[in-house]
Design an enzyme around this catalytic site. Structure first.
Site, short mmCIF file in Angstrom:
data_model
loop_
_atom_site.label_atom_id
_atom_site.label_comp_id
_atom_site.label_asym_id
_atom_site.label_seq_id
_atom_site.Cartn_x
_atom_site.Cartn_y
_atom_site.Cartn_z
N ARG A 99 -14.90 -2.37 14.67
CA ARG A 99 -13.44 -2.25 14.64
C ARG A 99 -13.04 -0.98 13.90
O ARG A 99 -12.74 0.04 14.50
CB ARG A 99 -12.83 -3.51 13.99
CG ARG A 99 -11.36 -3.72 14.37
CD ARG A 99 -10.42 -2.87 13.56
NE ARG A 99 -10.57 -3.08 12.13
CZ ARG A 99 -9.99 -2.30 11.20
NH1 ARG A 99 -9.25 -1.26 11.57
NH2 ARG A 99 -10.17 -2.55 9.91
N ASP A 100 -13.08 -0.98 12.60
CA ASP A 100 -12.70 0.19 11.82
C ASP A 100 -13.61 1.38 12.15
O ASP A 100 -13.16 2.53 12.23
CB ASP A 100 -12.78 -0.14 10.32
CG ASP A 100 -12.07 0.86 9.43
OD1 ASP A 100 -11.91 2.01 9.84
OD2 ASP A 100 -11.69 0.48 8.32
N HIS A 129 -12.28 -3.96 0.59
CA HIS A 129 -12.49 -3.01 1.69
C HIS A 129 -12.40 -1.61 1.08
O HIS A 129 -11.30 -1.10 0.85
CB HIS A 129 -11.41 -3.23 2.76
CG HIS A 129 -11.49 -2.30 3.92
ND1 HIS A 129 -12.00 -2.69 5.15
CD2 HIS A 129 -11.14 -0.99 4.07
CE1 HIS A 129 -11.94 -1.68 6.00
NE2 HIS A 129 -11.41 -0.63 5.36
N HIS A 142 -13.44 2.54 1.03
CA HIS A 142 -13.90 3.72 1.75
C HIS A 142 -14.64 4.63 0.77
O HIS A 142 -14.45 4.56 -0.45
CB HIS A 142 -12.72 4.47 2.37
CG HIS A 142 -12.18 3.80 3.60
ND1 HIS A 142 -11.98 4.45 4.79
CD2 HIS A 142 -11.81 2.51 3.83
CE1 HIS A 142 -11.51 3.60 5.70
NE2 HIS A 142 -11.39 2.42 5.13
N CYS A 181 -8.92 5.83 8.90
CA CYS A 181 -7.62 5.35 9.36
C CYS A 181 -6.93 6.45 10.17
O CYS A 181 -6.68 7.54 9.64
CB CYS A 181 -6.74 4.96 8.16
SG CYS A 181 -5.08 4.43 8.64
N ASN A 189 -15.94 4.29 5.91
CA ASN A 189 -16.11 3.09 5.11
C ASN A 189 -17.39 3.19 4.29
O ASN A 189 -18.24 4.05 4.54
CB ASN A 189 -16.21 1.87 6.03
CG ASN A 189 -14.93 1.56 6.76
OD1 ASN A 189 -14.09 0.83 6.28
ND2 ASN A 189 -14.76 2.16 7.94
#
Length: 307
Positions: A13-14, A208, A210, A241, A250
């Site tokens: 996803r990310d 979460h 980064h 993002c 990430n």
């Protein structure tokens, strides 16, 4: 028994939301199944966003077809709004992740609504739990830009805590504390995480982080000290993002698993299997930004996974 830490893999996803190549659905399915085989316990599979905004997830409903094969894995999907949550539930997801931005500037850039409007949308999603389709829903709510924002700059910690209280009171099952742009440092994490854990009142808190400026694993350590035992991470450190300039990467799943296992925490993850998957993912995606010390240096001879 060793203390267990869960790494929730968000590469699908990310990790690929900004990838230049569209990854075919079958490749996404293979990626998910190989994560399962490598012992990954939770996977964020896709996002139910409008394809015109993020074309990579135009096949979200098709990707959901792999859910029955993910035995022993908790699959989840990211949603930006009520419609996305309804679509995710219809596709077969029970774990839904909704993200709202503490930073007003990021909220407007990301979803074109204020933070208060995003909180109101969260309440509409939470109301689904009273309906037939949503009664089994586990709703995680992400507090994006908790530690700062590339668009706004500083983010008031008291505003973070205020929003955390609102989402807990409004029906969030999990609280996701997100350093969306990699501004956080261990001192900030130590200052705010214990307060959020207290507000969560027994609900699961997920971090979460980064690794934009190399502090990702240091922040994981600080969060561990605060009692957090669930972290988002991405294979090969992929991600970022698209609505926040300069937000890269990430924390790397392989490196995070290695650090945790070396410290005596059990993750259940087969790191060599992840490295094999990583090599294939690099051929699938081509020229992207990859990171990772373990991929570069290999596991040390002294490494022993925690059983």
């Amino acid at each position: 028994m060793p203390d267990r830490v869960i790494l929730r893999e968000v590469g699908l996803r990310d990790g690929i939301q900004m990838a230049a190549r569209f990854l075919p659905t079958e490749r996404k399915r293979e990626w998910a199944l190989r994560l399962r085989d490598a012992g990954v316990a939770e996977i964020e599979l896709t996002s139910f966003v409008p394809p015109k905004n993020v074309p990579q997830f135009a096949d979200a409903a098709e990707v959901a077809g792999v859910i029955p094969e993910l035995t022993g894995v908790v699959p989840s999907a990211l949603v930006p709004n009520l419609k996305g949550a309804e679509n995710a539930l219809q596709a077969g997801f029970t774990h839904i992740n909704y993200v709202l931005s503490i930073s007003e500037a990021h909220s407007q850039s990301n979803v074109r609504r204020s933070t208060d409007e995003a909180i109101a949308e969260f309440r509409r999603i939470a109301a689904l739990k009273q309906t037939g389709a949503g009664q089994k829903m586990v709703l995680g709510v992400g507090l994006a830009t908790t530690f700062g924002c590339t668009l706004q700059g500083e983010v008031d910690p008291e505003r973070v805590l205020d929003v955390a209280r609102q989402i807990v009171a409004g029906g969030a099952d999990e609280v996701i504390v997100a350093d969306t742009v990699g501004y956080g440092n261990p001192a900030q994490v130590r200052a705010i995480l214990p307060r959020i854990v207290k507000i969560a009142d027994g609900r699961r808190v997920i971090c979460h982080f980064h690794d934009t400026r190399g502090l990702g694993l240091a922040n994981v350590l600080a969060a561990l000290e605060a009692g957090v035992r669930v972290f988002d991470s991405s294979l090969a450190g992929l991600g970022g993002c698209p609505f926040a300039p300069g937000a890269t990467g990430n924390i790397n799943t392989e490196d995070t698993a290695f650090m945790l296992e070396s410290m005596g925490f059990a993750t259940g993850i087969d790191i060599p299997a992840l490295l094999e998957l990583r090599r294939d993912v690099e051929t699938w995606l081509g020229d992207e930004r990859y990171s990772g010390a373990i991929a570069r240096a290999g596991l040390p001879k002294t490494y022993q996974p925690v059983i």
